[in-house]
Write a protein that holds these residues in place. Structure first.
Motif, PDB file in Angstrom:
ATOM      1  N   ALA A   1      -1.315  35.778  57.781  1.00 16.50           N
ATOM      2  CA  ALA A   1      -1.623  37.199  58.005  1.00 16.50           C
ATOM      3  C   ALA A   1      -2.939  37.583  57.337  1.00 16.50           C
ATOM      4  CB  ALA A   1      -0.479  38.069  57.490  1.00 16.50           C
ATOM      5  N   GLU A   2      -3.172  37.095  56.128  1.00 13.83           N
ATOM      6  CA  GLU A   2      -4.433  37.394  55.441  1.00 13.83           C
ATOM      7  C   GLU A   2      -5.613  36.807  56.194  1.00 13.83           C
ATOM      8  OE1 GLU A   2      -3.855  35.866  51.534  1.00 13.83           O
ATOM      9  OE2 GLU A   2      -2.645  37.569  50.847  1.00 13.83           O
ATOM     10  N   GLY A   3      -5.450  35.602  56.729  1.00 14.80           N
ATOM     11  CA  GLY A   3      -6.534  34.973  57.473  1.00 14.80           C
ATOM     12  C   GLY A   3      -6.826  35.655  58.786  1.00 14.80           C
ATOM     13  N   ALA A   4      -5.815  36.313  59.360  1.00 16.13           N
ATOM     14  CA  ALA A   4      -5.991  36.978  60.653  1.00 16.13           C
ATOM     15  C   ALA A   4      -6.427  38.432  60.514  1.00 16.13           C
ATOM     16  CB  ALA A   4      -4.687  36.906  61.446  1.00 16.13           C
ATOM     17  N   ALA A   5      -6.643  38.896  59.290  1.00 14.71           N
ATOM     18  CA  ALA A   5      -7.027  40.286  59.047  1.00 14.71           C
ATOM     19  C   ALA A   5      -8.510  40.389  58.725  1.00 14.71           C
ATOM     20  CB  ALA A   5      -6.208  40.859  57.896  1.00 14.71           C
ATOM     21  N   SER A   6      -9.111  41.486  59.124  1.00 11.45           N
ATOM     22  CA  SER A   6     -10.499  41.767  58.762  1.00 11.45           C
ATOM     23  C   SER A   6     -10.582  42.157  57.290  1.00 11.45           C
ATOM     24  CB  SER A   6     -11.043  42.913  59.621  1.00 11.45           C
ATOM     25  OG  SER A   6     -12.297  43.349  59.130  1.00 11.45           O
ATOM     26  N   THR A   7     -11.671  41.757  56.650  1.00  6.88           N
ATOM     27  CA  THR A   7     -11.903  42.145  55.255  1.00  6.88           C
ATOM     28  C   THR A   7     -13.030  43.158  55.131  1.00  6.88           C
ATOM     29  OG1 THR A   7     -13.405  40.262  54.921  1.00  6.88           O
ATOM     30  CG2 THR A   7     -11.068  39.924  54.393  1.00  6.88           C
ATOM     31  N   SER A   8     -13.427  43.767  56.266  1.00  7.47           N
ATOM     32  CA  SER A   8     -14.500  44.762  56.232  1.00  7.47           C
ATOM     33  C   SER A   8     -14.100  45.954  55.373  1.00  7.47           C
ATOM     34  CB  SER A   8     -14.807  45.250  57.646  1.00  7.47           C
ATOM     35  OG  SER A   8     -15.418  44.242  58.407  1.00  7.47           O
ATOM     36  N   PRO A   9     -15.014  46.474  54.573  1.00 10.00           N
ATOM     37  CA  PRO A   9     -14.723  47.683  53.795  1.00 10.00           C
ATOM     38  C   PRO A   9     -14.396  48.852  54.725  1.00 10.00           C
ATOM     39  CG  PRO A   9     -16.716  46.619  52.994  1.00 10.00           C
ATOM     40  CD  PRO A   9     -16.359  45.936  54.271  1.00 10.00           C
TER      41      PRO A   9
ATOM     42  N   ARG B   1     -10.649  35.108  60.026  1.00 13.62           N
ATOM     43  CA  ARG B   1     -10.879  33.660  60.117  1.00 13.62           C
ATOM     44  C   ARG B   1      -9.906  32.991  61.062  1.00 13.62           C
ATOM     45  NH1 ARG B   1      -9.932  30.976  54.877  1.00 13.62           N
ATOM     46  NH2 ARG B   1      -8.318  32.558  54.652  1.00 13.62           N
ATOM     47  N   LEU B   2      -8.754  33.626  61.277  1.00 12.40           N
ATOM     48  CA  LEU B   2      -7.686  33.029  62.071  1.00 12.40           C
ATOM     49  C   LEU B   2      -7.268  33.941  63.210  1.00 12.40           C
ATOM     50  CD1 LEU B   2      -5.289  31.749  59.239  1.00 12.40           C
ATOM     51  CD2 LEU B   2      -6.978  30.408  60.506  1.00 12.40           C
ATOM     52  N   GLN B   3      -6.793  33.323  64.267  1.00  8.60           N
ATOM     53  CA  GLN B   3      -6.107  34.035  65.346  1.00  8.60           C
ATOM     54  C   GLN B   3      -4.685  33.496  65.411  1.00  8.60           C
ATOM     55  OE1 GLN B   3      -7.972  33.915  69.213  1.00  8.60           O
ATOM     56  NE2 GLN B   3      -6.014  34.195  70.255  1.00  8.60           N
ATOM     57  N   LEU B   4      -3.704  34.380  65.302  1.00  5.84           N
ATOM     58  CA  LEU B   4      -2.315  33.952  65.338  1.00  5.84           C
ATOM     59  C   LEU B   4      -1.943  33.508  66.750  1.00  5.84           C
ATOM     60  CD1 LEU B   4      -0.645  36.695  63.104  1.00  5.84           C
ATOM     61  CD2 LEU B   4      -1.647  34.495  62.431  1.00  5.84           C
ATOM     62  N   LEU B   5      -1.228  32.397  66.847  1.00  6.58           N
ATOM     63  CA  LEU B   5      -0.820  31.836  68.132  1.00  6.58           C
ATOM     64  C   LEU B   5       0.642  32.095  68.450  1.00  6.58           C
ATOM     65  CD1 LEU B   5      -2.624  28.379  67.828  1.00  6.58           C
ATOM     66  CD2 LEU B   5      -3.433  30.416  69.045  1.00  6.58           C
ATOM     67  N   THR B   6       1.378  32.623  67.504  1.00  3.79           N
ATOM     68  CA  THR B   6       2.785  32.953  67.720  1.00  3.79           C
ATOM     69  C   THR B   6       2.995  34.420  67.353  1.00  3.79           C
ATOM     70  OG1 THR B   6       3.322  32.195  65.477  1.00  3.79           O
ATOM     71  CG2 THR B   6       3.628  30.617  67.271  1.00  3.79           C
ATOM     72  N   ARG B   7       3.923  35.048  68.044  1.00  2.00           N
ATOM     73  CA  ARG B   7       4.298  36.422  67.700  1.00  2.00           C
ATOM     74  C   ARG B   7       5.425  36.355  66.685  1.00  2.00           C
ATOM     75  NH1 ARG B   7       5.128  40.356  72.699  1.00  2.00           N
ATOM     76  NH2 ARG B   7       5.180  41.769  70.907  1.00  2.00           N
ATOM     77  N   GLY B   8       5.071  36.578  65.438  1.00  2.00           N
ATOM     78  CA  GLY B   8       6.057  36.382  64.389  1.00  2.00           C
ATOM     79  C   GLY B   8       6.391  34.911  64.262  1.00  2.00           C
ATOM     80  N   ALA B   9       7.619  34.640  63.860  1.00  2.00           N
ATOM     81  CA  ALA B   9       8.081  33.249  63.715  1.00  2.00           C
ATOM     82  C   ALA B   9       8.940  32.874  64.915  1.00  2.00           C
ATOM     83  CB  ALA B   9       8.890  33.098  62.431  1.00  2.00           C
ATOM     84  N   GLU B  10       8.611  31.758  65.550  1.00  2.55           N
ATOM     85  CA  GLU B  10       9.414  31.279  66.673  1.00  2.55           C
ATOM     86  C   GLU B  10      10.644  30.550  66.155  1.00  2.55           C
ATOM     87  OE1 GLU B  10       5.793  30.656  69.915  1.00  2.55           O
ATOM     88  OE2 GLU B  10       7.045  28.947  69.341  1.00  2.55           O
ATOM     89  N   ARG B  11      11.750  30.712  66.862  1.00  2.00           N
ATOM     90  CA  ARG B  11      13.009  30.075  66.496  1.00  2.00           C
ATOM     91  C   ARG B  11      13.435  29.100  67.590  1.00  2.00           C
ATOM     92  NH1 ARG B  11      15.415  32.889  62.235  1.00  2.00           N
ATOM     93  NH2 ARG B  11      16.546  30.911  62.021  1.00  2.00           N
TER      94      ARG B  11
ATOM     95  N   GLU C   1       9.829  29.676  51.772  1.00  2.00           N
ATOM     96  CA  GLU C   1       8.703  28.972  52.390  1.00  2.00           C
ATOM     97  C   GLU C   1       8.010  29.864  53.415  1.00  2.00           C
ATOM     98  OE1 GLU C   1      10.564  24.420  52.432  1.00  2.00           O
ATOM     99  OE2 GLU C   1      10.777  25.731  54.186  1.00  2.00           O
ATOM    100  N   ASP C   2       8.817  30.477  54.278  1.00  2.00           N
ATOM    101  CA  ASP C   2       8.243  31.249  55.381  1.00  2.00           C
ATOM    102  C   ASP C   2       7.415  32.426  54.877  1.00  2.00           C
ATOM    103  OD1 ASP C   2       7.998  31.768  58.271  1.00  2.00           O
ATOM    104  OD2 ASP C   2       9.177  33.561  57.832  1.00  2.00           O
ATOM    105  N   ARG C   3       7.832  33.051  53.786  1.00  2.00           N
ATOM    106  CA  ARG C   3       7.065  34.174  53.243  1.00  2.00           C
ATOM    107  C   ARG C   3       5.667  33.727  52.822  1.00  2.00           C
ATOM    108  NH1 ARG C   3      11.798  35.951  49.220  1.00  2.00           N
ATOM    109  NH2 ARG C   3      13.335  36.557  50.805  1.00  2.00           N
ATOM    110  N   ILE C   4       5.584  32.551  52.194  1.00  2.00           N
ATOM    111  CA  ILE C   4       4.282  32.031  51.767  1.00  2.00           C
ATOM    112  C   ILE C   4       3.396  31.770  52.972  1.00  2.00           C
ATOM    113  CG2 ILE C   4       3.120  30.064  50.686  1.00  2.00           C
ATOM    114  CD1 ILE C   4       5.600  29.838  48.834  1.00  2.00           C
ATOM    115  N   VAL C   5       3.943  31.113  53.987  1.00  2.00           N
ATOM    116  CA  VAL C   5       3.178  30.799  55.197  1.00  2.00           C
ATOM    117  C   VAL C   5       2.740  32.085  55.895  1.00  2.00           C
ATOM    118  CG1 VAL C   5       3.255  29.667  57.455  1.00  2.00           C
ATOM    119  CG2 VAL C   5       4.398  28.610  55.481  1.00  2.00           C
TER     120      VAL C   5
END
Length: 336
Positions: free
Chosen positions: A275-283, A296-306, A266-270
């Protein structure tokens, strides 16, 4: 509600929501009055995995401006959580559906975008604690494992009809089981003697198929096989692959997504979708990033929180959880 549901203890005493305070904390900034994208209406938060309603109840209690749309495929969850949330009146809308159907759910409700989405993946406490559902190897029960017990193939039907190669694939891919083929061959051999019907017999077969040295660590040897059957029976990973992008697409700018996973598949899919949403797609090589290629996204956690020690003490079932969160920072093309 039928007599069986009325005789159950209150849901609040049967269920400890995982990372409850952290989920509310992450979603709260997007669910205040005047939230971006709400168009002057109440900000909407979607709980895509309602379960027993613990997270939904807390969101409605602590964020009084918010409206809830809660989704679950399990009719018993809808009934139990519906009773728990009844006091919130029309602030709570419950829909029986699978979370990958989120676009259709929102379209039917006339909601173009939302300000928050919560996804608490895997099997719910309700399903684990109901012996007859067959999700647990700790007590003998019918081999069912369907999250919606009114439709689809049961785990018993899977074990009694799939060939050895198919069973091995399920156990290896969805359970990451090293001894998948040994277990699959044993299933095919034993079902000729008597079809599988109960969890105890399958759990014992798995234990007997795993070498003694491998049984000494990692908990019950049937744990991975039960996970694999559940995922296959419910089509969980296929639904998740569609559901996470759909949740991102449903967010208004400023909206937030919080996802809790309980196993690595599950975590790999998420992780990949966020990660794709938080990356630039500029050539490569462009001197200036074009707006339509910005993340499109800004990540709110550093990696996965436990979970921390306090959470683990309060709720041992939270041990495997991995929490990831992101905020929508750019609209889709053609949307504001």
């Amino acid at each position: 509600m039928d007599d069986g549901l009325r005789e159950q203890p209150p849901t609040s005493s049967r269920h400890v929501p995982v990372l409850l305070d952290r989920c509310v904390e992450l979603l709260a900034p997007a669910l205040q009055p005047g939230a971006p994208g709400a168009g002057g209406r109440a900000p909407v938060v979607v709980d895509t995995t309602l379960g027993m309603g613990g997270h939904s109840e807390a969101l409605l209690e602590r964020l009084p401006a918010a409206r809830l749309v809660a989704v679950d495929r399990d009719p018993q969850a809808i009934a139990l959580a519906g009773a728990r949330l009844e006091r919130f009146g029309d602030r709570a809308t419950l829909v029986r559906a699978v979370y990958d159907e989120l676009p259709d759910v929102l379209a039917d409700l006339g909601i173009p975008s939302v300000q928050g989405v919560l996804m608490d993946l895997g099997v719910s406490s309700l399903q684990l604690d109901e012996v007859d559902r067959g999700f647990s190897y700790s007590r003998d029960a019918p081999l069912d494992m369907r999250m919606d017990p009114t439709t689809g193939i049961t785990a018993a039907e899977l074990l009694n009809t799939y060939d050895a190669r198919e069973i091995s694939r399920v156990l290896h891919v969805y359970g990451e089981e090293k001894f998948a083929r040994r277990i699959a061959d044993a299933v095919v051999r034993e079902r000729e003697r008597e079809p599988f019907t109960g969890t105890a017999r399958f759990a014992e077969l798995v234990r007997d198929s795993v070498p003694a040295a491998a049984r000494r660590t990692g908990g019950h040897p049937a744990k991975r096989s039960f996970q694999a059957l559940r995922i296959e029976v419910n089509g969980e990973l296929d639904a998740l692959r569609a559901a996470v992008p759909a949740a991102v697409d449903a967010l208004a700018v400023g909206g937030r997504l919080v996802v809790m996973s309980y196993q690595s598949l599950e975590d790999r899919i998420v992780k990949r979708v966020l990660a794709e949403g938080a990356a630039s797609t500029s050539p490569p090589g462009l001197p200036v990033e074009l707006p339509e290629h910005a993340p499109r996204l800004q990540l709110l956690t550093r990696g996965a929180e436990r979970p921390d020690d306090a959470e683990l003490e309060r709720n041992p079932r939270s041990a495997p959880v991995r929490l990831r969160a992101a905020e929508r920072v750019r609209p889709a093309r053609g949307r504001r």
